[in-house]
Design a protein around this motif. Structure first.
Motif, short mmCIF file in Angstrom:
data_model
loop_
_atom_site.label_atom_id
_atom_site.label_comp_id
_atom_site.label_asym_id
_atom_site.label_seq_id
_atom_site.Cartn_x
_atom_site.Cartn_y
_atom_site.Cartn_z
N MET A 1 -6.94 4.36 2.92
CA MET A 1 -5.76 3.86 2.00
C MET A 1 -6.02 2.68 1.21
SD MET A 1 -1.90 3.06 3.42
CE MET A 1 -0.59 2.62 2.48
N ILE A 2 -5.51 2.63 -0.09
CA ILE A 2 -5.76 1.52 -0.78
C ILE A 2 -4.43 1.09 -1.13
CG2 ILE A 2 -8.04 2.34 -1.71
CD1 ILE A 2 -6.57 3.15 -4.40
N GLU A 3 -4.25 -0.12 -1.94
CA GLU A 3 -3.00 -0.59 -2.11
C GLU A 3 -3.09 -0.75 -3.63
OE1 GLU A 3 -0.23 -2.14 -0.38
OE2 GLU A 3 -1.57 -1.23 1.53
N MET A 4 -1.74 -0.37 -4.56
CA MET A 4 -1.61 -0.48 -5.83
C MET A 4 -0.32 -0.40 -6.00
SD MET A 4 -3.37 2.40 -8.78
CE MET A 4 -5.31 1.80 -8.31
N ASP A 5 0.25 -1.34 -6.84
CA ASP A 5 1.66 -1.38 -7.22
C ASP A 5 2.08 -0.32 -8.17
OD1 ASP A 5 1.17 -2.26 -10.05
OD2 ASP A 5 1.28 -4.29 -9.40
N ALA A 6 3.23 -0.04 -8.44
CA ALA A 6 3.80 0.98 -9.30
C ALA A 6 3.31 1.02 -10.69
CB ALA A 6 5.21 1.13 -9.08
N ASP A 7 3.27 -0.22 -11.15
CA ASP A 7 2.77 -0.07 -12.48
C ASP A 7 1.35 0.20 -12.73
OD1 ASP A 7 5.25 -1.03 -13.50
OD2 ASP A 7 4.93 -3.33 -13.46
N ALA A 8 0.30 -0.40 -11.89
CA ALA A 8 -1.06 -0.17 -11.98
C ALA A 8 -1.20 1.56 -11.68
CB ALA A 8 -1.88 -0.81 -10.87
N LEU A 44 4.82 11.09 4.06
CA LEU A 44 3.54 11.29 3.30
C LEU A 44 2.86 12.56 3.27
CD1 LEU A 44 2.52 7.70 4.71
CD2 LEU A 44 3.48 8.07 2.50
N ASP A 45 3.47 13.47 3.39
CA ASP A 45 2.85 14.75 3.45
C ASP A 45 2.70 15.40 2.01
OD1 ASP A 45 2.64 14.47 6.32
OD2 ASP A 45 4.52 15.75 6.46
N LEU A 46 3.49 15.29 1.21
CA LEU A 46 3.62 16.00 -0.30
C LEU A 46 3.00 14.89 -1.48
CD1 LEU A 46 4.36 18.77 -1.23
CD2 LEU A 46 6.78 17.55 -1.89
N LEU A 47 2.07 15.16 -1.97
CA LEU A 47 1.29 14.76 -2.95
C LEU A 47 2.03 14.79 -4.38
CD1 LEU A 47 -2.42 15.24 -1.88
CD2 LEU A 47 -1.08 13.56 -1.00
N GLY A 48 2.22 15.84 -4.51
CA GLY A 48 3.03 16.08 -5.83
C GLY A 48 4.02 17.48 -5.75
N GLU A 49 4.75 17.69 -6.57
CA GLU A 49 5.77 18.79 -6.63
C GLU A 49 6.01 19.09 -8.02
OE1 GLU A 49 9.94 19.54 -4.34
OE2 GLU A 49 9.32 17.54 -4.93
N LEU A 78 -1.87 7.29 -2.41
CA LEU A 78 -2.56 6.29 -1.93
C LEU A 78 -3.07 6.25 -0.65
CD1 LEU A 78 -0.42 3.40 -3.67
CD2 LEU A 78 -2.70 4.06 -4.18
N SER A 79 -2.28 7.00 0.22
CA SER A 79 -2.29 6.90 1.78
C SER A 79 -3.71 8.00 2.14
CB SER A 79 -1.28 7.44 2.55
OG SER A 79 -1.13 8.80 2.31
N ILE A 80 -4.28 8.63 1.30
CA ILE A 80 -5.24 9.69 1.63
C ILE A 80 -6.67 9.11 1.04
CG2 ILE A 80 -3.74 11.50 1.96
CD1 ILE A 80 -4.77 12.84 -0.78
N VAL A 81 -6.74 8.05 0.18
CA VAL A 81 -7.84 7.68 -0.62
C VAL A 81 -8.37 6.29 -0.05
CG1 VAL A 81 -7.26 9.16 -2.52
CG2 VAL A 81 -6.64 6.97 -2.54
N ASP A 82 -9.66 6.15 -0.31
CA ASP A 82 -10.27 4.97 0.05
C ASP A 82 -10.67 3.88 -1.04
OD1 ASP A 82 -10.43 5.72 2.85
OD2 ASP A 82 -12.17 6.75 2.64
N ASP A 83 -10.61 4.77 -2.47
CA ASP A 83 -11.00 3.84 -3.41
C ASP A 83 -10.42 4.49 -4.72
OD1 ASP A 83 -12.74 5.97 -4.65
OD2 ASP A 83 -14.45 4.94 -3.17
#
Length: 116
Positions: A1-8, A44-49, A78-83
């Protein structure tokens, strides 16, 4: 998991979106693209719709109809990636996946094609 704010995250999505071939985007009619933190159920199960009526199901569609929506969910992605590179790739896959639903390609076929 990585951190990233909404704007970024929004900037990253814009960059990935700009790489979708213009010929594909030209075929989209009355579709809005949105980014939200999570789906309505908070999971956190749905990535897009894709929320709309696929082209293959439309009889008559006019300007008074609400736009179809393609939504990307920031926190699940963000929860499923490492970078950031993996995030870019997953955002691309998710965008293509949801655009394909607009064109009427079902979930099973997308998985067969490697876009699931």
């Amino acid at each position: 998991m990585i951190e990233m704010d909404a704007d970024a995250f929004g900037d990253l999505v814009d960059d990935v979106f700009d790489r979708i071939p213009q010929s594909v985007l030209d075929e989209l009619d009355n579709v809005v693209f949105l980014v939200e933190d999570r789906p309505a159920d908070g999971s956190l199960d749905l990535l897009g719709e894709y929320d709309g009526l696929a082209l293959t199901e439309r009889d008559d569609y006019g300007m008074v109809d609400l736009p179809d929506r393609i939504v990307l969910y920031r926190e699940p992605l963000l929860s499923i990636v490492d970078d950031e590179d993996a995030l870019r790739e997953q955002v691309h896959i998710t965008l293509v996946h949801e655009i394909a639903h607009y064109f009427g390609i079902p979930e099973g076929r997308l998985h067969e094609l490697g876009w699931g």
